[in-house]
Enzyme design. Structure first.
Site, PDB file in Angstrom:
ATOM      1  CG  ASP A   1      -0.208   0.200   2.528  1.00  0.00           C
ATOM      2  OD1 ASP A   1       0.782  -0.537   2.754  1.00  0.00           O
ATOM      3  OD2 ASP A   1      -0.610   1.056   3.336  1.00  0.00           O
TER       4      ASP A   1
ATOM      5  CD  GLU B   1       4.370   0.396   6.976  1.00  0.00           C
ATOM      6  OE1 GLU B   1       5.265   0.632   7.804  1.00  0.00           O
ATOM      7  OE2 GLU B   1       4.021   1.239   6.107  1.00  0.00           O
TER       8      GLU B   1
ATOM      9  CG  ASP C   1       8.993  -0.010   4.963  1.00  0.00           C
ATOM     10  OD1 ASP C   1       8.951   0.734   3.972  1.00  0.00           O
ATOM     11  OD2 ASP C   1       8.121  -0.002   5.844  1.00  0.00           O
TER      12      ASP C   1
END
Length: 412
Positions: free
Chosen positions: A80, A175, A198
């Site tokens: 997302d 997330e 990330d």
């Protein structure tokens, strides 16, 4: 590197913006578009046990190619993108051999990505950058991470001479709205530990993050004709303002860094009769984190005490909800998993940047769910806005780190 570019663009051009106001998982139907695309791609490159559940959580396996026992490791990213800035109709721009000067993102709107303001750009002179067109975010957070994981798995499949144990990959929705790990099945994932891909710039290796909470306050008032309001009107807007003014003025995001915590008022709305304030509370230190929450409660208590007689009851209602906690408490006892990632970077000539995350990742929640999960760089910069960019060379380095970690974990 062309394969990385093509793969990344195929992901970011799919709109997967999440929605904090939705009660579903995933929070937006459009996240399924990329989720289903990823499932097919994982199968195509030769991954096994590829699954997607009813909430769009994706898992897949690269089987071990050694005949001795090796820990099962995992790599995790989210698909997302942030609702802070639009992720619809993303039109990535490729800037080959970046010359170190200004990059015109959008000539019509005079939107410029400049090293005069974003000094990190100068690190990437001579490299290939992927930027926005100035009207959307890019989505490198965290589609760069997904690109790197898929590319690394494909490389290992095509190079069986590189020995590795069983590797699990996981891709999650939502997330960016703090729910990425909520429905993640740690037992099904079955890894001894994992890494989220990330982070931001090359070399980042993080196993500390904020303790985090969100606070919502509702201020009540009494509306009276302003010409006859003396001693009668209670303006809830001014009460909300009074509360905000009592917060430490230098403990805000724009004035803090490193291990410094903060209060961040992000939403204010209201009228004379009712005003609402929403803020987040952050601190790496658990004791200080608890003190910050107590300060909010004390300020509320004082206002309620002051106006109790005049208003006839509590004039402020406050709820504080914990969001996530510092993964250091769970990762430090398993510090060898950080050491492996650090060695992988050093072996590849990458200087590890071990520092606290001024935020949270899926890994912070997963660590408390029994899956220790440090965070590794994915290469992007200026996330959640129109100035977001990612150097392709940084994504390639992240791919190399994943491969090296797999290789190191399999050494007898």
């Amino acid at each position: 590197m062309q394969k990385i570019i093509d793969r990344f663009i195929s992901y970011v051009t799919v709109d997967t913006e999440s929605d904090p106001n939705s009660d579903t998982c995933p929070s937006t139907e459009k996240q399924w578009n990329l989720a289903n695309q990823l499932v097919e791609e994982l199968k195509q490159i030769g991954m096994e046990d590829v699954t997607i559940d009813e909430h769009a959580y994706i898992m897949a396996t690269l089987p071990s190619n050694v005949d001795y026992e090796v820990p099962t490791i995992g790599f995790i990213s989210h698909f997302d993108t942030s609702p802070d800035f639009t992720g619809a109709n993303i039109k990535p721009q490729i800037v080959p051999n970046y010359d170190g000067g200004d990059i015109i993102l959008n000539k019509e709107q005079n939107i410029i990505l400049s090293p005069g303001y974003f000094k990190d750009l100068l690190q990437y002179k001579g490299q290939t950058l992927i930027t926005t067109d100035g009207t959307t975010l890019l989505g490198a957070d965290d589609k760069a991470g997904i690109t790197e994981i898929v590319t690394a798995m494909e490389y290992l499949i095509n190079h069986p001479e590189i020995k590795h144990g069983k590797i699990r990959v996981g891709f999650t929705p939502d997330e960016e709205i703090g729910r990425g790990a909520h429905l993640f099945d740690v037992e099904k994932f079955g890894a001894d530990w994992a890494y989220t891909m990330d982070g931001s710039q090359v070399g980042e290796l993080e196993y500390e993050n904020f303790n985090a909470a969100g606070a919502k306050l509702v201020f009540s008032g009494k509306s009276v004709h302003p010409g006859y309001a003396k001693g009668k009107m209670i303006n809830s807007i001014l009460l909300a303002n009074k509360f905000i003014a009592k917060l430490p003025k230098d403990e805000v995001p724009q004035k803090t860094s490193g291990y410094e915590g903060f209060f961040h008022v992000h939403t204010v709305s209201g009228s004379i009769e009712e005003s609402k304030v929403e803020l987040i509370i952050r601190d790496h230190n658990l004791k200080k984190f608890k003190e910050r929450k107590k300060l909010i409660e004390k300020l509320v208590e004082k206002l309620n005490k002051k106006y109790k007689k005049k208003f006839g009851g509590p004039i402020v209602e406050c709820t504080i909800d914990d969001q996530y906690f510092n993964m250091k408490e769970k990762v430090e006892p398993e510090i060898h998993i950080v050491d492996i990632a650090e060695k992988a970077m050093k072996d590849l000539g990458i200087k590890p940047l071990i520092k606290p995350i001024r935020g949270g990742t899926d890994g912070s929640q997963l660590s408390y769910m029994g899956l220790p999960c440090p965070n590794i760089f994915a290469g992007g910069h200026n996330f959640h806005g129109k100035y977001e960019y990612v150097p392709v060379e940084s994504m390639q380095k992240a791919v190399n780190v994943i491969v090296k970690i797999a290789e190191l974990t399999a050494i007898k």
